[in-house]
Design a protein around this motif. Structure first.
Motif: not given
Length: 385
Positions: A85-91, A95-98, A191-202, A348-353
């Motif tokens: 969560e810290t890695l993802l927060l820093q963008g 490594r964050g997704w892993r 089905f042959d394989l699966h993926c959680e929706m939030m494992s798609l980024p990894m 993320l951090l600091e940005r307004t968008d």
């Protein structure tokens, strides 16, 4: 503690954890730090120190501790999740997704992990195979990551079966990237394989540069949209939808939810505010702040289809960090999000968008708990909007 004496970790935890729970982070830090002042000490105390300093916004220091914890105890999965969560927060997405895959290794999440017998998709082409992509966690997470279903379809070359909660089935049916769609709780086709929706980024090695993708990727039901457009047609514009509280059972709700009264600085003559708040906080709409023209729609919102139609009719959504933010973003609608001093990793951090939603503007606390500063900044922008 006498020199050379090992600290009584259990006693320190009994002293410090209530302080952290009470959000008295500086006091918690002051209790723990003396035991670690030499730069070494028990890992359990370093964990406590990280828990005390992260909410103070000291993300760099927190990450250094978390990196040390993971290096010394790679099998400590909760520590790896905290680092993610810290890695993802820093963008730092790669490594964050892993590390984020350890989200189901926590005491309170292991019971909700899907125990799927088939292997998890790793992003490789699998033509001729069937891939099950299933949602997880909250509705906002699903709205946010549904954008990746068409990407997974294109990358995998597979027949894609999408599984979602019943509450968002009809919305999902109007999206793209799947060959079949089923409701969670029903039996999916083979089905042959699966993926959680939030494992798609990894699986797909998602980078910031690939965001946001096609916007919008969700749409309102034309019939519901027509109904709500007609109902709201006579109200003075602009129409500003409001959400001031998230789901009360959310672990971080105290940090993100406010009261309707705190929206008082936003009141403007000739501007109509629409309460789309659900849950116990919705009753606050019966006593809006002075000078605010507020119409409560809460009782007539029966599902996310109603919310989507209202958001597609309104000119703006102003909300705390909640699922309607992600729904509005996925619909391509303008959103202003109120964020706590240390926000959820996705902002993320600091940005307004935000790279996730081009029409979204972020208003952040500049000091912990200072919602007044956030609403003052919003009121200033709203005056010239």
């Amino acid at each position: 503690m006498m020199p050379g004496t090992a600290p009584d970790i259990a006693a320190i935890e009994r002293q410090v954890r209530p302080l952290i729970a009470a959000r008295r982070f500086e006091e918690a830090e002051a209790q723990v730090f003396p035991y670690l002042a030499s730069g070494s000490g028990p890992l359990a105390l370093w964990k406590l120190l990280a828990a005390a300093i992260r909410p103070q916004g000291r993300i760099g220091e927190t990450r250094a501790i978390q990196e040390m914890l993971v290096a010394h105890a790679p099998g400590d999965f909760p520590a790896r999740f905290d680092l993610s969560e810290t890695l993802l927060l820093q963008g730092e997405f790669e490594r964050g997704w892993r590390e984020y895959r350890y989200r189901y290794s926590l005491a309170h999440t292991s019971i909700i992990e899907r125990k799927v017998q088939q292997p998890r998709w790793d992003g490789r082409p699998i033509p001729g195979k069937t891939l099950l992509i299933h949602d997880e966690q909250g509705f906002g997470d699903t709205f946010q990551f549904m954008r990746m279903v068409p990407w997974a379809k294109a990358r995998s070359g597979a027949r894609v079966v999408l599984e979602v909660n019943a509450e968002i089935l009809s919305l999902a049916q109007r999206s793209q990237g799947f060959d079949d769609i089923v409701v969670r709780g029903s039996l999916p086709p083979a089905f042959d394989l699966h993926c959680e929706m939030m494992s798609l980024p990894m699986a797909m090695s998602l980078t910031l540069a690939e965001l946001p993708g096609q916007i919008p990727y969700l749409s309102a039901d034309p019939q519901r949209f027509g109904k709500w457009r007609e109902r709201l047609a006579d109200l003075p514009r602009p129409l500003v939808a409001l959400v001031w509280a998230g789901r009360p059972t959310h672990f971080n709700d105290a940090n993100r939810s406010i009261t309707l009264a705190q929206f008082a600085p936003l009141a403007r003559p000739g501007m109509t505010f629409l309460s789309i708040q659900k849950g116990p906080a919705a009753k606050q709409a019966t006593a809006p702040p002075p000078g605010m023209s507020l119409v409560s729609l809460s009782d007539d919102i029966h599902d996310f289809e109603d919310t989507a139609a209202i958001l597609s009719t309104a000119d703006l959504l102003i909300s705390v960090d909640s699922s309607p933010v992600h729904l509005a973003g996925a619909l391509g609608r303008p959103v202003w999000v109120m964020l706590p001093f240390v926000p959820d990793w996705r902002w993320l951090l600091e940005r307004t968008d935000t790279p996730w939603y081009p029409q979204t503007r972020l208003f952040r606390q500049t000091a912990r708990g200072d919602w007044g500063g956030v609403t003052a900044a919003m009121a200033h922008v709203l005056a010239g909007w």
